[in-house]
Design a protein around this motif. Structure first.
Motif, PDB file in Angstrom:
ATOM      1  N   TYR A 285       0.640  -1.045   0.034  1.00 44.28           N
ATOM      2  CA  TYR A 285       0.097   0.000  -0.098  1.00 44.28           C
ATOM      3  C   TYR A 285       0.778   1.313   0.112  1.00 44.28           C
ATOM      4  CZ  TYR A 285      -3.788  -3.157   0.870  1.00 44.28           C
ATOM      5  OH  TYR A 285      -4.850  -4.045   0.700  1.00 44.28           O
TER       6      TYR A 285
ATOM      7  N   THR B 287      -6.417   0.049   6.089  1.00 42.19           N
ATOM      8  CA  THR B 287      -7.853  -0.198   6.707  1.00 42.19           C
ATOM      9  C   THR B 287      -7.820  -1.659   7.072  1.00 42.19           C
ATOM     10  OG1 THR B 287      -8.784  -0.880   4.519  1.00 42.19           O
ATOM     11  CG2 THR B 287      -8.955   1.557   5.294  1.00 42.19           C
ATOM     12  N   PRO B 288      -8.834  -2.329   8.012  1.00 38.50           N
ATOM     13  CA  PRO B 288      -9.019  -3.747   8.283  1.00 38.50           C
ATOM     14  C   PRO B 288      -8.975  -4.389   7.121  1.00 38.50           C
ATOM     15  CG  PRO B 288      -9.974  -2.425   9.969  1.00 38.50           C
ATOM     16  CD  PRO B 288      -9.434  -1.445   9.017  1.00 38.50           C
ATOM     17  N   LYS B 289      -9.840  -3.884   6.008  1.00 43.07           N
ATOM     18  CA  LYS B 289     -10.277  -4.598   5.009  1.00 43.07           C
ATOM     19  C   LYS B 289      -8.996  -4.994   4.122  1.00 43.07           C
ATOM     20  CE  LYS B 289     -13.018  -4.895   0.674  1.00 43.07           C
ATOM     21  NZ  LYS B 289     -11.799  -4.818  -0.023  1.00 43.07           N
ATOM     22  N   GLU B 290      -8.257  -3.757   3.904  1.00 44.22           N
ATOM     23  CA  GLU B 290      -7.013  -3.967   3.255  1.00 44.22           C
ATOM     24  C   GLU B 290      -6.118  -4.846   3.896  1.00 44.22           C
ATOM     25  OE1 GLU B 290      -6.713   0.500   1.181  1.00 44.22           O
ATOM     26  OE2 GLU B 290      -5.919   0.524   3.293  1.00 44.22           O
TER      27      GLU B 290
ATOM     28  N   LEU C 236      -6.762  -7.691   5.498  1.00 46.16           N
ATOM     29  CA  LEU C 236      -7.292  -8.984   5.014  1.00 46.16           C
ATOM     30  C   LEU C 236      -7.287  -9.171   3.579  1.00 46.16           C
ATOM     31  CD1 LEU C 236     -10.608  -8.868   7.214  1.00 46.16           C
ATOM     32  CD2 LEU C 236      -8.488 -10.379   7.489  1.00 46.16           C
ATOM     33  N   ASP C 237      -7.374  -8.293   2.608  1.00 37.18           N
ATOM     34  CA  ASP C 237      -7.159  -8.318   1.171  1.00 37.18           C
ATOM     35  C   ASP C 237      -5.755  -8.674   1.055  1.00 37.18           C
ATOM     36  OD1 ASP C 237      -9.471  -7.254   0.439  1.00 37.18           O
ATOM     37  OD2 ASP C 237      -8.825  -5.662   0.207  1.00 37.18           O
TER      38      ASP C 237
ATOM     39  N   LYS D 168      -5.664 -12.475   1.740  1.00 35.84           N
ATOM     40  CA  LYS D 168      -6.447 -13.308   0.602  1.00 35.84           C
ATOM     41  C   LYS D 168      -5.450 -13.491  -0.546  1.00 35.84           C
ATOM     42  CE  LYS D 168     -10.647 -13.520  -2.053  1.00 35.84           C
ATOM     43  NZ  LYS D 168     -10.996 -15.065  -1.401  1.00 35.84           N
TER      44      LYS D 168
ATOM     45  N   PRO E 141      -7.136  -5.489  14.172  1.00 29.53           N
ATOM     46  CA  PRO E 141      -8.128  -5.869  12.997  1.00 29.53           C
ATOM     47  C   PRO E 141      -8.215  -7.853  12.998  1.00 29.53           C
ATOM     48  CG  PRO E 141      -6.171  -4.809  11.970  1.00 29.53           C
ATOM     49  CD  PRO E 141      -6.316  -4.521  13.578  1.00 29.53           C
TER      50      PRO E 141
ATOM     51  N   GLU F 201     -10.373  -8.659  15.513  1.00 29.78           N
ATOM     52  CA  GLU F 201     -11.870  -8.227  15.545  1.00 29.78           C
ATOM     53  C   GLU F 201     -12.486  -8.909  14.161  1.00 29.78           C
ATOM     54  OE1 GLU F 201     -14.436  -3.895  14.764  1.00 29.78           O
ATOM     55  OE2 GLU F 201     -11.990  -3.998  14.900  1.00 29.78           O
ATOM     56  N   TYR F 202     -11.716  -9.154  13.220  1.00 25.44           N
ATOM     57  CA  TYR F 202     -12.464  -9.837  11.872  1.00 25.44           C
ATOM     58  C   TYR F 202     -11.805 -11.231  11.803  1.00 25.44           C
ATOM     59  CZ  TYR F 202     -13.730  -5.115  10.998  1.00 25.44           C
ATOM     60  OH  TYR F 202     -14.246  -4.068  11.348  1.00 25.44           O
TER      61      TYR F 202
ATOM     62  N   GLN G  29     -13.722 -13.579   9.587  1.00 28.65           N
ATOM     63  CA  GLN G  29     -13.414 -13.848   8.184  1.00 28.65           C
ATOM     64  C   GLN G  29     -11.876 -13.908   7.795  1.00 28.65           C
ATOM     65  OE1 GLN G  29     -14.893 -11.452  10.175  1.00 28.65           O
ATOM     66  NE2 GLN G  29     -15.918  -9.719   9.034  1.00 28.65           N
TER      67      GLN G  29
END
Length: 433
Positions: free
Chosen positions: A132, A140-143, A145-146, A149, A202, A205-206, A209
């Motif tokens: 990034y 971000t948390p989503k990033e 996790l991305d 993945k 994150p 928390e996630y 996922q």
């Protein structure tokens, strides 16, 4: 059908990976399948890692060793790292961990997956920093996790995720001062993110996922020890143990989703604490496989930490550790060279094998008995073939040639093996020059 090795084992399915590991370890397939089903053994085997020759990590199996590699800002030569990969596999490392922390690391990871027969591990948070290319606070948390993945899609077999460093554990860390604070790179980055954003970890928390990603690709989750001790002063403190308790809870949640787990452990630790730590980990984490860095048993030997680590690793594996992360002479000093890596691998393999003898791992003593037989017979070629490092053994012999081939330059004619062989064969024995 099944999604993971654990799910298959729970259903009584003998996968090709279970069959291969049972063959390597010389144990019954049904016994191994039960160990995988109950989480006592993990077989890291991403569905997309087609070159993999699988290994089992855990109860009753031989102790495995991992080699850390990867590019950094100061050493970004992918070709050099690939040379290390080939050498590490030739030297029988069981796992290669890509700790790349600079730039776009996909090239190295892709080449690694395409060529490595050893299982592959990564620490996705390192890659997030380069991927990034912005302040950690702004990821971000989503990033996060991305990136996990993406590594899973690429074929990574196990990933270190520091999910046990939650807000509760952070508060305990703040109240209990340490000499060396947080020495885990991933742990320190997550701590910074949590403090800067005033948010929960994150990955904690996630976590559900995260498990869904691991289940989809059959990635083994290596639960990292963000609060591992970085000095013998900090070992077995409340911070380390609190995180370990959280990892035990996260282990059960992963097993409910059929995700395989490995628990990571210390770190730096005095010899007298190692056995208790191994017992405690196995108890708190329900017998999950244990992966240790060292433990490094004294803090005063930079340049020789492959030795301080091998001492601790042999003791740790004797008392329950299943997986040793190698340490090189360059630890605490620089990125290891090819020669540093070789020394680290040899030291770790000695530690692992010594522990396997103590644990009565099937076939472990046979190698030593063959070497002893070759020494008794003064069969130098056989000794070289059996040596852990054949090149070095041959070089030492060639650098100091004896007068009598059935001896060495240390003992000469008074070699005990030579003397006993001749006497017991009723041959004449001349010791004078």
């Amino acid at each position: 059908m099944y999604s993971t090795q654990m799910e298959a084992a729970k259903k009584g399915i003998v996968t090709k990976e279970i069959k291969r590991v049972a063959e390597k370890e010389k144990i019954d397939e049904k016994v191994l399948m039960e160990l995988v089903a109950t989480g006592k053994v993990a077989i890291p085997a991403n569905k997309n890692h087609k070159m993999l020759d699988p290994e089992g990590v855990g109860k009753g199996l031989s102790t495995k060793i991992n080699v850390n590699l990867g590019i950094s800002r100061d050493c970004a030569d992918v070709d050099k790292e690939m040379e290390k990969v080939k050498t590490a596999i030739d030297m029988k490392a069981h796992a290669i961990m890509d700790l790349s922390s600079y730039g776009k690391t996909h090239e190295f990871r892709e080449r690694l997956v395409q060529t490595s027969t050893a299982m592959i591990g990564t620490v996705p948070i390192y890659d997030a920093m380069g991927f990034y290319d912005r302040d950690i606070k702004d990821i971000t948390p989503k990033e996060f996790l991305d990136v996990v993945k993406k590594h899973a899609e690429d074929g990574v077999d196990f990933m270190t995720i520091h999910a046990g460093l939650n807000r509760e554990t952070v508060e305990i860390f703040k109240r209990n001062k340490r000499l060396t604070n947080i020495v885990s790179r991933g742990g320190s980055l997550l701590y910074a993110w949590m403090e800067l954003n005033n948010r929960e970890n994150p990955f904690y928390e996630y976590y559900d996922q995260l498990l869904d990603i691991c289940r989809e690709y059959d990635v083994t989750l290596s639960l990292g020890d963000a609060l591992r001790p970085g000095s013998i002063n900090d070992s077995t403190d409340i911070c380390q143990i609190k995180e370990l308790m959280t990892l035990g809870e996260l282990t059960l949640r992963a097993w409910e989703k059929d995700v395989q787990i490995i628990i990571e452990g210390p770190g730096h630790m005095s010899i007298d604490e190692i056995e208790a730590n191994m017992i405690l980990q196995k108890k708190l984490c329900h017998g999950a496989p244990f992966y240790v860095l060292g433990p490094i048993v004294t803090d005063i030997a930079p340049g020789y930490d492959h030795i301080t680590s091998a001492i601790g690793g042999a003791i740790a594996a004797t008392h329950g550790a299943d997986f040793l992360c190698y340490v090189t002479p360059a630890e605490h000093l620089r990125l290891p060279t090819l020669d540093d890596m070789k020394e680290g691998i040899i030291a770790s393999r000695i530690a692992a094998h010594a522990a396997d003898i103590a644990k009565n791992v099937k076939g472990a003593r046979d190698w030593d008995n063959e070497m002893s037989k070759a020494r008794k017979e003064i069969d130098w070629n056989k000794m070289f073939d059996l040596a852990l490092d054949s090149e070095k053994a041959k070089r030492y012999r060639e650098e100091s040639s004896p007068e009598h081939e059935d001896s060495c330059t240390m003992c000469g004619k008074i070699c005990a093996m030579r003397t006993m062989n001749k006497v017991m064969a009723n041959e004449s024995l001349t010791l004078s020059e």
